[in-house]
Design an enzyme around this catalytic site. Structure first.
Site, PDB file in Angstrom:
ATOM      1  N   GLU A 280       0.841  -1.219   0.000  1.00 52.38           N
ATOM      2  CA  GLU A 280       0.000   0.000   0.000  1.00 52.38           C
ATOM      3  C   GLU A 280       0.867   1.257   0.000  1.00 52.38           C
ATOM      4  O   GLU A 280       1.720   1.419   0.887  1.00 52.38           O
ATOM      5  CB  GLU A 280      -0.912  -0.014   1.234  1.00 52.38           C
ATOM      6  CG  GLU A 280      -1.909   1.134   1.248  1.00 52.38           C
ATOM      7  CD  GLU A 280      -2.891   1.039   2.422  1.00 52.38           C
ATOM      8  OE1 GLU A 280      -3.157  -0.077   2.905  1.00 52.38           O
ATOM      9  OE2 GLU A 280      -3.381   2.095   2.848  1.00 52.38           O
TER      10      GLU A 280
ATOM     11  N   HIS B 228      -2.814  11.516   0.517  1.00 52.71           N
ATOM     12  CA  HIS B 228      -2.094  10.626  -0.397  1.00 52.71           C
ATOM     13  C   HIS B 228      -1.554  11.412  -1.583  1.00 52.71           C
ATOM     14  O   HIS B 228      -0.417  11.278  -1.976  1.00 52.71           O
ATOM     15  CB  HIS B 228      -3.040   9.541  -0.936  1.00 52.71           C
ATOM     16  CG  HIS B 228      -3.147   8.361  -0.050  1.00 52.71           C
ATOM     17  ND1 HIS B 228      -2.949   7.074  -0.472  1.00 52.71           N
ATOM     18  CD2 HIS B 228      -3.432   8.272   1.260  1.00 52.71           C
ATOM     19  CE1 HIS B 228      -3.109   6.249   0.531  1.00 52.71           C
ATOM     20  NE2 HIS B 228      -3.410   6.949   1.597  1.00 52.71           N
TER      21      HIS B 228
ATOM     22  N   LYS C 158      -7.389  -1.006  11.548  1.00 47.49           N
ATOM     23  CA  LYS C 158      -6.724  -1.358  10.279  1.00 47.49           C
ATOM     24  C   LYS C 158      -5.553  -0.402  10.047  1.00 47.49           C
ATOM     25  O   LYS C 158      -4.455  -0.816   9.664  1.00 47.49           O
ATOM     26  CB  LYS C 158      -7.733  -1.300   9.134  1.00 47.49           C
ATOM     27  CG  LYS C 158      -7.234  -1.917   7.832  1.00 47.49           C
ATOM     28  CD  LYS C 158      -6.430  -0.987   6.958  1.00 47.49           C
ATOM     29  CE  LYS C 158      -6.045  -1.651   5.654  1.00 47.49           C
ATOM     30  NZ  LYS C 158      -5.230  -0.782   4.786  1.00 47.49           N
TER      31      LYS C 158
ATOM     32  N   ASP D 266       4.570 -14.232  12.040  1.00 48.55           N
ATOM     33  CA  ASP D 266       3.267 -14.800  11.686  1.00 48.55           C
ATOM     34  C   ASP D 266       2.220 -13.691  11.820  1.00 48.55           C
ATOM     35  O   ASP D 266       1.571 -13.538  12.852  1.00 48.55           O
ATOM     36  CB  ASP D 266       2.951 -15.976  12.612  1.00 48.55           C
ATOM     37  CG  ASP D 266       1.581 -16.588  12.349  1.00 48.55           C
ATOM     38  OD1 ASP D 266       0.824 -16.047  11.504  1.00 48.55           O
ATOM     39  OD2 ASP D 266       1.263 -17.588  12.999  1.00 48.55           O
TER      40      ASP D 266
HETATM   41  C1  MEV Z   1      -5.989   2.995   5.125  1.00 48.11           C
HETATM   42  O1  MEV Z   1      -5.132   1.923   4.802  1.00 48.11           O
HETATM   43  C2  MEV Z   1      -6.054   3.168   6.624  1.00 48.11           C
HETATM   44  C3  MEV Z   1      -7.040   4.241   7.126  1.00 48.11           C
HETATM   45  O2  MEV Z   1      -8.352   3.969   6.646  1.00 48.11           O
HETATM   46  C4  MEV Z   1      -6.994   4.189   8.632  1.00 48.11           C
HETATM   47  C5  MEV Z   1      -8.006   5.082   9.325  1.00 48.11           C
HETATM   48  O3  MEV Z   1      -9.066   5.361   8.757  1.00 48.11           O
HETATM   49  O4  MEV Z   1      -7.724   5.423  10.497  1.00 48.11           O
HETATM   50  C6  MEV Z   1      -6.663   5.619   6.608  1.00 48.11           C
END
Ligand code: MEV
Length: 392
Positions: free
Chosen positions: A89, A379, A266, A282
């Site tokens: 990513e 980004h 995430k 792992d």
């Molecule tokens: C993208 O890989 C991760 C985000 O969605 C995390 C978040 O929303 O805190 C930007």
């Protein structure tokens, strides 16, 4: 690590971002004291030979590549770390490095990990006398530990072994109970070790409790193998009080809403997983443990929080993290060995603290972008900066 000029060790490597790939490898050698073998591996493009791959997995037809980069600016418990990160990513590595730089300005990350105590589970169903079984197991703790330890002699030599035991009654009416055996696995991830103990103790436990023997396997919810990290960041470093407020509000949103907490987590795992993959850990186990921990108690919760302080934010994360510096692919994969040469962690507990710090950095970077210009703008700005050759 030294910068080659006798000045203080650092993970701040000026000009790294804009240097060509080969020059980045040379910088790692010069500034981060990465040895010749690792630099030669990186300079050769990295990767894994098909011959080694064929020994690691089954039905191998080729190998699969990922970009391998380094997270910079990490100051953790007063020491600098250059963090290898393998991830597909865009912006994960730059964002974590950027956030680490902000945290560095306020003293860096501070954290600690518990001893590397893994959990073995042995399941029983239809136990005729649940209370009697619990009492019998308690009365035979020493015998059970001795048998468990006897099954893992090399771990005992390295200072590990059975440490504790408990019994959880899952359904009294149906006589379902699970025995947890807690095993210190030292610097290993430890899955094989605890599985061995679980299998070695299954027979003796069965004799004590009766009923029907079920599973003998580790739990990936390694609640006795935890890591905690704190970080401070000033509002000034973040870009102002409004951004600090916005990040604190975003963190609160994740505490209140599992749908947001999933995405928040995430983002936290983005950096942690990238480092875990580079270091041959792992990562499925880490993911399983982290999300199971987040879901313990009432509702699914964020792994990390950011709260407003007088001059900025205080961040905190706590999660189970079963990572190792020995065993698994740390031995056979040249890229993993090279990644450890870059990171230079001495033991599994330090590795856990560094990886959690990378998670916290990723999380901070994501919340800052979301609370400010928005993630897409962030980004795009990053890509723009990249094309301009600006070091993040
Ligand atoms: C993208 O890989 C991760 C985000 O969605 C995390 C978040 O929303 O805190 C930007």
């Amino acid at each position: 690590m030294s910068d080659g000029n006798g000045t203080a060790p650092t993970s701040r490597i000026a000009g790294f971002y804009k240097a060509p790939v080969r020059e980045r490898v040379a910088l790692l050698g010069r500034v981060a004291a990465v040895d010749g073998a690792a630099c030669a591996y990186f300079a050769g493009g990295g990767g894994l030979s098909v011959e080694v791959a064929d020994k690691m997995s089954e039905n191998v037809i080729a190998t699969h590549g990922l970009p391998l980069g380094v997270g910079l600016n990490f100051l953790v418990n007063g020491r600098d770390y250059v963090v290898p990160m393998a991830v597909e990513e865009p912006s994960v590595v730059a964002a974590a490095s950027n956030a680490a730089k902000m945290v560095r300005g306020a003293g860096g990350f501070e954290g600690e990990a518990t001893a590397a105590v893994m959990t073995a589970q042995v399941q029983f169903d239809a136990v005729p006398d649940v209370d009697g079984a619990v009492a019998a197991i308690a009365a035979h703790r020493a015998m059970l530990f001795a048998l468990g330890d006897a099954s893992i002699p090399r771990m005992i030599e390295r200072g590990g072994g059975c440490r504790d035991l408990d019994v959880r009654v899952l359904d009294r009416d149906e006589g379902v109970l699970v025995v947890h055996v807690y095993v210190d696995v030292g610097d290993a991830m430890g899955a094989n070790t605890v599985d061995t103990v679980a299998e070695a103790l299954a027979g003796p436990l069965h004799e004590l409790v009766g009923g029907t023997l079920g599973l003998r396997i580790l739990s990936n919810l390694t609640a006795r193998r935890m890591v905690t990290v704190h970080a401070r960041v000033s509002a000034e470093a973040l870009g102002g009080a409004a951004l600090a407020d916005g990040i604190a509000r975003a963190s609160r949103f994740a505490e209140l809403d599992p749908y947001r907490a999933a995405t928040h987590n995430k983002g936290f795992m983005n950096g942690l997983d990238a480092a875990a993959v580079a270091l041959g850990q792992d990562w499925r186990g880490l993911e399983a443990g982290a999300h199971a921990w987040a879901g313990l108690g009432q509702g699914y919760k964020p792994l990390s929080t950011w709260k407003r302080s007088a001059d900025g934010l205080v961040g905190r994360c706590e999660l189970p993290l079963a990572v190792g510096t020995v065993g698994g692919s740390t031995q056979c994969h040249a890229g993993v060995r090279a990644a450890f040469e870059v990171l230079k962690v001495a033991d599994a507990r330090t590795l856990a603290v560094v990886l959690a710090s990378v998670g916290l950095a990723s999380n901070l970077a994501a919340l800052r972008a979301l609370a400010g210009e928005g993630i897409q703008q962030g980004h795009m700005k990053l890509h723009h900066r990249k094309s301009e050759g600006v070091t993040p």
